[in-house]
Every structure is written in C-alpha cells, then in structure tokens.
Design an enzyme around this catalytic site. Structure first.
Site, PDB file in Angstrom:
ATOM      1  N   LYS A 115       0.829  -1.212   0.000  1.00  0.00           N
ATOM      2  CA  LYS A 115       0.000   0.000   0.000  1.00  0.00           C
ATOM      3  C   LYS A 115       0.861   1.258   0.000  1.00  0.00           C
ATOM      4  O   LYS A 115       0.499   2.258  -0.620  1.00  0.00           O
ATOM      5  CB  LYS A 115      -0.958   0.010   1.194  1.00  0.00           C
ATOM      6  CG  LYS A 115      -2.091  -0.969   1.014  1.00  0.00           C
ATOM      7  CD  LYS A 115      -3.287  -0.606   1.869  1.00  0.00           C
ATOM      8  CE  LYS A 115      -4.429  -1.567   1.594  1.00  0.00           C
ATOM      9  NZ  LYS A 115      -5.490  -1.505   2.598  1.00  0.00           N
ATOM     10  N   LYS A 197      -3.411 -11.041  -6.903  1.00  0.00           N
ATOM     11  CA  LYS A 197      -4.737 -11.368  -6.363  1.00  0.00           C
ATOM     12  C   LYS A 197      -5.807 -10.506  -7.036  1.00  0.00           C
ATOM     13  O   LYS A 197      -5.507  -9.406  -7.512  1.00  0.00           O
ATOM     14  CB  LYS A 197      -4.752 -11.207  -4.842  1.00  0.00           C
ATOM     15  CG  LYS A 197      -4.846  -9.794  -4.334  1.00  0.00           C
ATOM     16  CD  LYS A 197      -5.194  -9.747  -2.843  1.00  0.00           C
ATOM     17  CE  LYS A 197      -5.298  -8.308  -2.382  1.00  0.00           C
ATOM     18  NZ  LYS A 197      -5.650  -8.097  -0.995  1.00  0.00           N
ATOM     19  N   LYS A 200      -9.998  -5.116  -5.427  1.00  0.00           N
ATOM     20  CA  LYS A 200     -10.941  -4.025  -5.648  1.00  0.00           C
ATOM     21  C   LYS A 200     -10.282  -2.866  -6.370  1.00  0.00           C
ATOM     22  O   LYS A 200     -10.923  -2.109  -7.070  1.00  0.00           O
ATOM     23  CB  LYS A 200     -11.439  -3.490  -4.295  1.00  0.00           C
ATOM     24  CG  LYS A 200     -12.312  -4.437  -3.536  1.00  0.00           C
ATOM     25  CD  LYS A 200     -12.743  -3.827  -2.205  1.00  0.00           C
ATOM     26  CE  LYS A 200     -11.893  -4.309  -1.063  1.00  0.00           C
ATOM     27  NZ  LYS A 200     -12.531  -4.257   0.259  1.00  0.00           N
TER      28      LYS A 200
HETATM   29  P1  TYM Z   1     -10.562  -6.437   2.642  1.00  0.00           P
HETATM   30  O1  TYM Z   1     -11.695  -5.480   2.772  1.00  0.00           O
HETATM   31  O2  TYM Z   1      -9.449  -6.087   1.748  1.00  0.00           O
HETATM   32  O3  TYM Z   1     -11.106  -7.839   2.189  1.00  0.00           O
HETATM   33  C1  TYM Z   1     -12.227  -8.451   2.828  1.00  0.00           C
HETATM   34  C2  TYM Z   1     -12.015  -9.950   2.881  1.00  0.00           C
HETATM   35  O4  TYM Z   1     -11.885 -10.470   1.549  1.00  0.00           O
HETATM   36  C3  TYM Z   1     -10.730 -11.269   1.460  1.00  0.00           C
HETATM   37  N1  TYM Z   1     -10.167 -11.157   0.104  1.00  0.00           N
HETATM   38  C4  TYM Z   1      -9.908 -12.191  -0.698  1.00  0.00           C
HETATM   39  N2  TYM Z   1     -10.045 -13.519  -0.532  1.00  0.00           N
HETATM   40  C5  TYM Z   1      -9.690 -14.335  -1.557  1.00  0.00           C
HETATM   41  N3  TYM Z   1      -9.196 -13.877  -2.738  1.00  0.00           N
HETATM   42  C6  TYM Z   1      -9.040 -12.552  -2.958  1.00  0.00           C
HETATM   43  N4  TYM Z   1      -8.579 -12.119  -4.122  1.00  0.00           N
HETATM   44  C7  TYM Z   1      -9.396 -11.646  -1.904  1.00  0.00           C
HETATM   45  N5  TYM Z   1      -9.365 -10.299  -1.783  1.00  0.00           N
HETATM   46  C8  TYM Z   1      -9.848 -10.014  -0.546  1.00  0.00           C
HETATM   47  C9  TYM Z   1      -9.783 -10.716   2.510  1.00  0.00           C
HETATM   48  O5  TYM Z   1      -8.834 -11.668   2.910  1.00  0.00           O
HETATM   49  C10 TYM Z   1     -10.748 -10.364   3.627  1.00  0.00           C
HETATM   50  O6  TYM Z   1     -11.023 -11.498   4.429  1.00  0.00           O
HETATM   51  N6  TYM Z   1      -7.960  -5.664   6.817  1.00  0.00           N
HETATM   52  C11 TYM Z   1      -9.147  -6.326   6.270  1.00  0.00           C
HETATM   53  C12 TYM Z   1     -10.411  -5.913   6.957  1.00  0.00           C
HETATM   54  C13 TYM Z   1     -10.412  -6.089   8.421  1.00  0.00           C
HETATM   55  C14 TYM Z   1     -10.556  -7.289   9.140  1.00  0.00           C
HETATM   56  C15 TYM Z   1     -10.521  -6.940  10.508  1.00  0.00           C
HETATM   57  C16 TYM Z   1     -10.701  -8.624   8.749  1.00  0.00           C
HETATM   58  C17 TYM Z   1     -10.293  -5.088   9.342  1.00  0.00           C
HETATM   59  N7  TYM Z   1     -10.363  -5.600  10.569  1.00  0.00           N
HETATM   60  C18 TYM Z   1     -10.610  -7.902  11.506  1.00  0.00           C
HETATM   61  C19 TYM Z   1     -10.800  -9.583   9.764  1.00  0.00           C
HETATM   62  C20 TYM Z   1     -10.762  -9.219  11.104  1.00  0.00           C
HETATM   63  C21 TYM Z   1      -9.250  -5.968   4.819  1.00  0.00           C
HETATM   64  O7  TYM Z   1      -8.798  -4.954   4.376  1.00  0.00           O
HETATM   65  O8  TYM Z   1     -10.004  -6.833   4.086  1.00  0.00           O
END
Ligand code: TYM
Length: 334
Positions: A115, A197, A200
């Site tokens: 990032k 990966k 978004k």
């Molecule tokens: P975020 O918003 O980027 O993604 C949400 C969830 O989607 C999963 N994910 C994927 N899984 C498989 N393949 C992909 N290409 C892919 N892209 C995203 C992510 O692993 C995630 O589970 N930091 C976290 C949000 C967060 C969080 C937490 C998660 C904040 N606090 C506490 C768990 C517990 C995030 O940015 O996810």
C-alpha cells in the site's frame, strides 16, 4: 469466548467495488460458519480512511456493504452486523495495543509495503498501524475464529502475537484467535494476471468480477480470462490461470477440486470458461436480487444499524474496561 459461547469476528472495507475474491474468500464462509458461533461482522470504516476517501462516497459504500452482508444470507437479528465507527472501543483499544506492538513487527507487514508503494504521496501513520486496529477489532470481542482470505493471514499472526504478549504481562485478558481460511476461494487471482490477487483496486476492470456485474459482463470477463496453451484442465502451479478458474468453479459449486478436474477432463478451455462464468452467475444473481430488495427498506436497515451498534458496544465495552483496569487507568467514579 463470551461466557460459554465461541465467538467469530470478521470485517471488510467499504472501499472500491467488492469482488468475487471478497465473496469467495470471506463472505461465503461467514455465512456457512455463522450458525456455530456468536458472530460480529463489521463494516470497517476506520480502516478505510488510511487511504483518502470521498466522504459522501464512503458513507454510501459503507451502507451498501452492510446491506450486502445481509443479502449474502447473514440474518442481522442473529449476527451482529455493524459499523466499526459506531463503537468507539475499536479506536481506544487500538491505542493501547499500539503500545504493545513493535515498529519492527509492523515494518514486516507485506500489505503495508504494497500500500505504501501504491500511495507514495500519503504514507500516513494510520496506514502503518492499520494491523493494530485490526488486532483491536478482533480482540475486543474475544474472538475465537476469524474467517479471512489468505492475504490477511499475516495480520492474524500479528494479532495473536500482540494478544499473547499482553496476556503474558497481565494474565488471561484476551482470547487468542485462529484464522479460518477456506480450502478453496482463499486466494482468488486476477483474471488478467493470475500472479496477482483479484483486487478491488485493480485498474483493469476485466481483471476482477465485481459482485454487482450483470450476467453478460461476467460471462464476457471469463471468456477473456488469461490462461495458457497447455490445452488441458489440470490443477497445478504451472497453469495458474486454469488453477484459478478451477478454484472459482469449485468454490461456487461446492465441488471438490478433483471432481472438477474429472468433470472437465478432455474438454476445451472455451467450454470450461463458460461453465465457470455460469457457476458465478448462479451465485451472484440471487445475491444481487436480495441486495436490491433489502436496499429499498430504509427503516428496516436503520433499525438493524441502531440495534446492532448497541449490542457491539456492550460487548466491546466489557473487554475495554477490563483492559483499561489491567494497564492501570484510574477507575471511573459513578
Ligand atoms: P478487505 O476489505 O481487503 O477484504 C475483505 C475480505 O476479503 C478477502 N479477500 C480475498 N479472498 C480471496 N481472494 C481474494 N482475491 C481476496 N481479496 C480479498 C480478505 O482476505 C478479507 O477477508 N484488513 C481487512 C479488513 C479487516 C478485518 C478486521 C478482517 C479489518 N479488521 C478484523 C478480519 C478481522 C481488509 O482490508 O479486508
């Protein structure tokens, strides 16, 4: 644990358009696990502002994401679905945990490095301490399990380390959480570059399937998906494009990878890609329909937001007070 009940916590950011990766890597597992646990599913808007956001857009996306959780099949009467910013304990615990996390640990986080490279003009302190806020989210609810995609595994490890460090000093304050990473779907790749990966924030719209894509768009994107010239449908690292398509098909149909390979033995890539596209449509179409229906009911959504914020606040405050006492803050006088 809360009382005798095992707890599940997870969250998602309301930034960008959610992709099939978010659904298969996280949301789908949230739904399948929800019956077994006391659950908290947060729209993590505090995390979102580590990257500059348009305020009106963030607000609107956050509401859409909360609606999507419900549309995916999480009953908001049983599952605590809420906005992170409505529970001030997240930020308060994050501050305390900041004081128990080392710079060296945060420096090793690959997501921070990625990032920081992408937002070189805005490498703020929040971006750096982002994983500490994530640890606070999880530990605040004494979560036992945290369903996430593979890209969050490193943050979960950090959470466990910080919790263990804190417990070693103050006694058993936090439950040590485990990551739950699904067998298929844990790491969905870009359709245009299977080394990356699905994200978004990808600039190429053909690289990602967005959860709100219509059926024609979905089929077209799969037809264009980058594969190889091996002309055989096998699940192996030498064929990352095909491997990714098998993962997607498997996660959408709940069929095992070996069964999928057998099903398409001897078939052409064209036929396989179409089948994957159709499997995705059959998962996303009902999701989109439920989303549209729930979105129309403003009063219902507002009620859910109000009630669940109170519920989350109640449990968060319990942990926070305990932590504040442990570290030596003066007791409140009532
Ligand atoms: P975020 O918003 O980027 O993604 C949400 C969830 O989607 C999963 N994910 C994927 N899984 C498989 N393949 C992909 N290409 C892919 N892209 C995203 C992510 O692993 C995630 O589970 N930091 C976290 C949000 C967060 C969080 C937490 C998660 C904040 N606090 C506490 C768990 C517990 C995030 O940015 O996810």
């Amino acid at each position: 644990m809360i009382g005798e009940q095992k707890v599940l916590f997870s969250g998602m950011q309301a930034t960008g358009n959610l992709t099939l990766g978010n659904y298969l890597g996280a949301l789908q597992n949230w739904v399948s696990l929800s019956e077994e646990y006391m659950t908290f599913y947060s729209v993590v808007d505090l995390h979102s502002i580590t990257v500059r956001q348009d305020p009106a857009e963030l607000r609107s996306r956050a509401r859409k994401l909360l609606t999507l959780y419900i549309a995916a099949g999480l009953d908001p009467k049983k599952n605590c679905i809420y906005y992170q910013s409505h529970v001030s304990g997240h930020a308060e615990l994050a501050w305390i945990l900041n004081c128990f996390t080392y710079m060296g640990e945060l420096n090793r986080m690959t997501q921070f490095k990625d990032k920081a490279a992408k937002h070189a003009d805005n490498i703020n302190a929040g971006l750096f301490t982002y994983p500490v806020l994530m640890a606070a989210d999880i530990l605040l609810y004494q979560a036992d399990v945290v369903p996430v995609g593979k890209d969050q595994q490193q943050h979960l490890e950090l959470t466990r380390n910080v919790a263990q460090r804190f417990n070693a000093i103050y006694g058993d304050v936090f439950t040590i959480p485990e990551a739950y990473i699904g067998k298929t779907g844990a790491s969905i790749k870009s359709l245009q570059d299977p080394a990356k990966k699905m994200s978004k924030s990808d600039e190429n719209p053909n690289a990602s399937i967005y959860l709100m894509d219509d059926p024609d768009t979905i089929i077209r994107k799969f037809k264009r998906a980058v594969t190889d010239s091996e002309a055989q449908i096998l699940y192996r690292d030498e064929q990352p494009g095909i491997k990714n398509l098998i993962d997607i098909y498997s996660a959408c149909t709940q069929k095992g990878v070996e069964d999928v390979v057998r099903e398409f033995d001897g078939k052409g890539y064209g036929e396989f890609k179409l089948a994957v596209g159709e499997a995705v449509v059959s998962v996303l179409k009902p999701l989109q329909e439920r989303f549209a229906q729930i979105s129309r009911d403003k009063d219902y959504l507002d009620g859910i937001i109000r009630e669940n914020a109170q519920k989350a606040e109640y449990y968060a405050t319990k942990t926070l007070r305990k932590v504040q006492k442990k570290v030596g803050f003066p007791e409140r006088v009532h």
